[in-house]
Design an enzyme around this catalytic site. Structure first.
Site, PDB file in Angstrom:
ATOM      1  N   LYS A 139       0.827  -1.217   0.000  1.00  0.00           N
ATOM      2  CA  LYS A 139       0.000   0.000   0.000  1.00  0.00           C
ATOM      3  C   LYS A 139       0.858   1.262   0.000  1.00  0.00           C
ATOM      4  O   LYS A 139       0.532   2.251  -0.664  1.00  0.00           O
ATOM      5  CB  LYS A 139      -0.951  -0.020   1.203  1.00  0.00           C
ATOM      6  N   GLY A 140       1.957   1.232   0.751  1.00  0.00           N
ATOM      7  CA  GLY A 140       2.816   2.412   0.812  1.00  0.00           C
ATOM      8  C   GLY A 140       3.376   2.751  -0.553  1.00  0.00           C
ATOM      9  O   GLY A 140       3.275   3.893  -1.028  1.00  0.00           O
ATOM     10  N   ALA A 141       3.978   1.758  -1.203  1.00  0.00           N
ATOM     11  CA  ALA A 141       4.600   2.001  -2.518  1.00  0.00           C
ATOM     12  C   ALA A 141       3.553   2.407  -3.547  1.00  0.00           C
ATOM     13  O   ALA A 141       3.779   3.314  -4.358  1.00  0.00           O
ATOM     14  CB  ALA A 141       5.353   0.753  -2.972  1.00  0.00           C
ATOM     15  N   ASN A 142       2.391   1.749  -3.519  1.00  0.00           N
ATOM     16  CA  ASN A 142       1.344   2.103  -4.491  1.00  0.00           C
ATOM     17  C   ASN A 142       0.883   3.549  -4.279  1.00  0.00           C
ATOM     18  O   ASN A 142       0.657   4.301  -5.239  1.00  0.00           O
ATOM     19  CB  ASN A 142       0.129   1.182  -4.349  1.00  0.00           C
ATOM     20  N   ASN A 284     -12.060   2.264   4.007  1.00  0.00           N
ATOM     21  CA  ASN A 284     -13.085   1.795   3.070  1.00  0.00           C
ATOM     22  C   ASN A 284     -14.269   1.305   3.929  1.00  0.00           C
ATOM     23  O   ASN A 284     -14.260   1.450   5.163  1.00  0.00           O
ATOM     24  CB  ASN A 284     -12.530   0.742   2.099  1.00  0.00           C
ATOM     25  N   GLY A 322     -16.050   2.150  -2.953  1.00  0.00           N
ATOM     26  CA  GLY A 322     -15.944   1.511  -4.264  1.00  0.00           C
ATOM     27  C   GLY A 322     -16.706   2.286  -5.323  1.00  0.00           C
ATOM     28  O   GLY A 322     -16.599   3.519  -5.402  1.00  0.00           O
ATOM     29  N   GLY A 325     -18.587   5.553  -4.668  1.00  0.00           N
ATOM     30  CA  GLY A 325     -17.916   6.836  -4.429  1.00  0.00           C
ATOM     31  C   GLY A 325     -17.366   6.966  -3.016  1.00  0.00           C
ATOM     32  O   GLY A 325     -16.931   5.984  -2.417  1.00  0.00           O
ATOM     33  N   ASP A 352      -5.531   2.675  -2.851  1.00  0.00           N
ATOM     34  CA  ASP A 352      -4.191   3.293  -2.893  1.00  0.00           C
ATOM     35  C   ASP A 352      -4.175   4.460  -3.882  1.00  0.00           C
ATOM     36  O   ASP A 352      -3.596   5.518  -3.604  1.00  0.00           O
ATOM     37  CB  ASP A 352      -3.130   2.264  -3.299  1.00  0.00           C
TER      38      ASP A 352
HETATM   39  P1  ATP Z   1      -8.745  -1.842  -2.543  1.00  0.00           P
HETATM   40  O1  ATP Z   1      -8.677  -2.439  -1.162  1.00  0.00           O
HETATM   41  O2  ATP Z   1      -9.316  -2.776  -3.569  1.00  0.00           O
HETATM   42  O3  ATP Z   1      -7.482  -1.225  -2.974  1.00  0.00           O
HETATM   43  P2  ATP Z   1     -10.491  -0.011  -1.242  1.00  0.00           P
HETATM   44  O4  ATP Z   1     -11.563  -0.929  -0.748  1.00  0.00           O
HETATM   45  O5  ATP Z   1      -9.527   0.498  -0.264  1.00  0.00           O
HETATM   46  O6  ATP Z   1      -9.771  -0.626  -2.498  1.00  0.00           O
HETATM   47  P3  ATP Z   1     -12.536   1.424  -2.600  1.00  0.00           P
HETATM   48  O7  ATP Z   1     -13.463   2.053  -1.637  1.00  0.00           O
HETATM   49  O8  ATP Z   1     -12.992   0.161  -3.262  1.00  0.00           O
HETATM   50  O9  ATP Z   1     -11.129   1.273  -1.899  1.00  0.00           O
HETATM   51  O10 ATP Z   1     -12.176   2.454  -3.759  1.00  0.00           O
HETATM   52  C1  ATP Z   1     -11.567   3.704  -3.525  1.00  0.00           C
HETATM   53  C2  ATP Z   1     -12.152   4.723  -4.486  1.00  0.00           C
HETATM   54  O11 ATP Z   1     -11.861   4.318  -5.817  1.00  0.00           O
HETATM   55  C3  ATP Z   1     -13.661   4.869  -4.425  1.00  0.00           C
HETATM   56  O12 ATP Z   1     -14.052   5.800  -3.436  1.00  0.00           O
HETATM   57  C4  ATP Z   1     -13.990   5.321  -5.836  1.00  0.00           C
HETATM   58  O13 ATP Z   1     -13.830   6.722  -5.936  1.00  0.00           O
HETATM   59  C5  ATP Z   1     -12.924   4.628  -6.691  1.00  0.00           C
HETATM   60  N1  ATP Z   1     -13.445   3.363  -7.243  1.00  0.00           N
HETATM   61  C6  ATP Z   1     -13.330   2.128  -6.718  1.00  0.00           C
HETATM   62  N2  ATP Z   1     -13.969   1.204  -7.485  1.00  0.00           N
HETATM   63  C7  ATP Z   1     -14.491   1.896  -8.524  1.00  0.00           C
HETATM   64  C8  ATP Z   1     -15.265   1.528  -9.677  1.00  0.00           C
HETATM   65  N3  ATP Z   1     -15.628   0.264  -9.907  1.00  0.00           N
HETATM   66  N4  ATP Z   1     -15.628   2.516 -10.519  1.00  0.00           N
HETATM   67  C9  ATP Z   1     -15.255   3.799 -10.317  1.00  0.00           C
HETATM   68  N5  ATP Z   1     -14.538   4.204  -9.264  1.00  0.00           N
HETATM   69  C10 ATP Z   1     -14.159   3.271  -8.368  1.00  0.00           C
HETATM   70  O1  RIB Z   2      -3.934  -2.196  -1.797  1.00  0.00           O
HETATM   71  C1  RIB Z   2      -3.345  -3.163  -2.615  1.00  0.00           C
HETATM   72  C2  RIB Z   2      -2.076  -3.657  -2.012  1.00  0.00           C
HETATM   73  O2  RIB Z   2      -2.376  -4.306  -0.787  1.00  0.00           O
HETATM   74  C3  RIB Z   2      -1.343  -4.684  -2.841  1.00  0.00           C
HETATM   75  O3  RIB Z   2      -0.366  -4.127  -3.685  1.00  0.00           O
HETATM   76  C4  RIB Z   2      -0.765  -5.629  -1.795  1.00  0.00           C
HETATM   77  O4  RIB Z   2       0.629  -5.676  -1.791  1.00  0.00           O
HETATM   78  C5  RIB Z   2      -1.326  -5.180  -0.467  1.00  0.00           C
HETATM   79  O5  RIB Z   2      -0.424  -4.420   0.247  1.00  0.00           O
END
Ligand code: ATP
Ligand code: RIB
Length: 404
Positions: A139-142, A284, A322, A325, A352
């Site tokens: 997560k940090g690098a991304n 999230n 997701g 929004g 990320d």
């Molecule tokens: P992950 O753990 O998969 O990296 P997350 O659960 O931390 O993601 P999400 O809430 O799924 O984060 O997504 C972060 C933001 O990315 C959302 O608030 C939205 O703005 C955008 N996003 C995620 N999925 C979509 C999608 N299918 N279409 C458009 N925007 C999206």
């Molecule tokens: O948020 C995605 C990241 O979570 C992946 O790159 C994985 O390495 C984990 O840290």
């Protein structure tokens, strides 16, 4: 001003503006041109600047030239010193002519081993994968990749093992847009890794993370951040490192007047008692449920959860949801930022992308709503790409923003 201090200030200045003339430096530091020439020659010998006609240019990413072995140190002494300074007078931040916002990130580097599957396997089931890749993640690098692409000047600190993946991490960061980084190494643990399934049904993912070296950041390594924080606008953190390091970094940032953005992923209950160090927390839906004790299933429950998280000490909350929004709760006001329509291919790293872009926009001076809108556009492009660290370009984000 002493010689060492002047040389540090020259580097700080060049970090901001990339290039300066001998004449300008001499008049700014009130010394002769000869003195500045000798400073620049000394800095050039250390590989920190490059001499050019009439002046010098910063050697970009001067901090990345080697993998750094861990050292021991005393963080408590440093913090005490910063805090006593704060009581006497506010910490003097060395910001001069800011060209763009600066984001410091202390976080993980992982090697992501990804299997693309038609659907997730059931318990006990073996499934043939449709494809497999091994790539950079964590997560940090991304988030560092995202913040850089979003235009911030990024300093990234991470830790890897002494295995072959440490070189992989180094090569990845060296070849990226990240302005500078420090990559520590330990013999005690391997480089972090993540085993990821990405389902073809909807681009959703399942992840098992082994944090390894990411969990071994020492007090001294955190203390090294002080110099970078002195010119930073934002410190961005996640929860893939040993919590002692994350907590110390938050304390340091608070003592130095740097905004803290905390992405509480993956969730750890350690953060619950430390939310008062956080300016903006960005869970999230799952993390928001765990932080608040209220199951987040829709906007109404997200509102309740955000209020509960503020009651626990966070100043501002953004719950990312997701494709639904993100919900902002700031100063007792809610604002929903809808997601931008996207053709989702791989949602790994959506959070990320959002966090890195959000931090970059806050560092550049955007309001929380402007920054979240920018981050939503940025993240919607990231879900259209395969790979967690695969972030869009600024021009693509500008086009997507214009479509709203
Ligand atoms: P992950 O753990 O998969 O990296 P997350 O659960 O931390 O993601 P999400 O809430 O799924 O984060 O997504 C972060 C933001 O990315 C959302 O608030 C939205 O703005 C955008 N996003 C995620 N999925 C979509 C999608 N299918 N279409 C458009 N925007 C999206
Ligand atoms: O948020 C995605 C990241 O979570 C992946 O790159 C994985 O390495 C984990 O840290």
């Amino acid at each position: 001003m002493f010689l060492e201090e002047r040389r540090e200030k020259i580097i700080d200045y060049l970090e901001d503006v990339e290039r300066a003339s001998v004449a300008w430096l001499a008049s700014t530091f009130n010394v002769t041109k000869e003195t500045i020439r000798s400073d620049l020659s000394a800095l050039a010998r250390q590989g920190l600047v490059q001499r050019c006609h009439g002046g010098a240019i910063i050697v970009r990413r001067n901090l990345q030239s080697r993998l750094i072995k861990e050292t021991g140190g005393n963080f408590a002494v440093l913090l005490k010193r910063l805090e006593s300074q704060r009581h006497k007078q506010p910490y003097q931040r060395e910001k001069t002519r800011k060209m763009k916002g600066k984001v410091c990130i202390l976080g993980s580097f992982n090697v992501d081993i990804v299997a693309k599957v038609a659907r997730f396997p059931k318990g006990g089931e073996s499934l043939l994968a449709l494809g497999s890749t091994l790539g950079p993640g964590g997560k940090g690098a991304n988030q560092a990749m995202a913040a850089s692409r979003a235009g911030a000047r990024v300093h990234f600190v991470s830790k890897v093992g002494t295995d072959q993946f440490s070189q992989f991490a180094f090569d990845h960061l060296s070849g990226s847009d990240i302005h500078s980084f420090r990559l520590y190494q330990t013999d005690a643990e391997p480089t972090g890794n993540a085993i990821i399934y990405v389902s073809q049904q909807n681009g959703e993912n399942m992840i098992a993370i082994y944090s390894g070296a990411n969990q071994t950041i020492t007090d001294d390594e955190v203390a090294e951040l002080t110099h970078e924080l002195a010119t930073a606008d934002v410190l961005l953190l996640q929860l893939e490192n040993n919590f002692s390091a994350t907590l110390n970094a938050m304390k340091l940032a608070q003592a130095m007047g740097v905004q803290v953005i905390m992405n509480p992923a993956p969730f750890s209950s350690d953060i619950l008692s430390c939310l008062h160090y956080v300016d903006v927390v960005t869970p999230n839906e799952t993390e928001a449920s765990l932080l608040s004790g209220i199951e987040v299933t829709d906007l109404a429950s997200a509102r309740e959860a955000a209020q509960a998280i503020v009651r626990q000490g966070a100043r501002r909350v953004i719950i990312t949801m997701g494709s639904r929004g993100a919900l902002i709760y700031d100063n007792q006001q809610f604002q929903h930022i809808p997601a931008f329509p996207a053709l989702s291919v791989d949602t790994t790293g959506a959070g990320d992308a959002f966090n890195g872009a959000f931090a970059a926009a806050i560092a550049a001076g955007d309001t929380i709503a402007q920054a979240a809108t920018y981050a939503a556009a940025f993240a919607s492009l990231a879900v259209e790409r395969e790979g967690a660290s695969n972030m869009p370009q600024q021009q693509q984000v500008a086009v997507r923003l214009a479509q709203r």
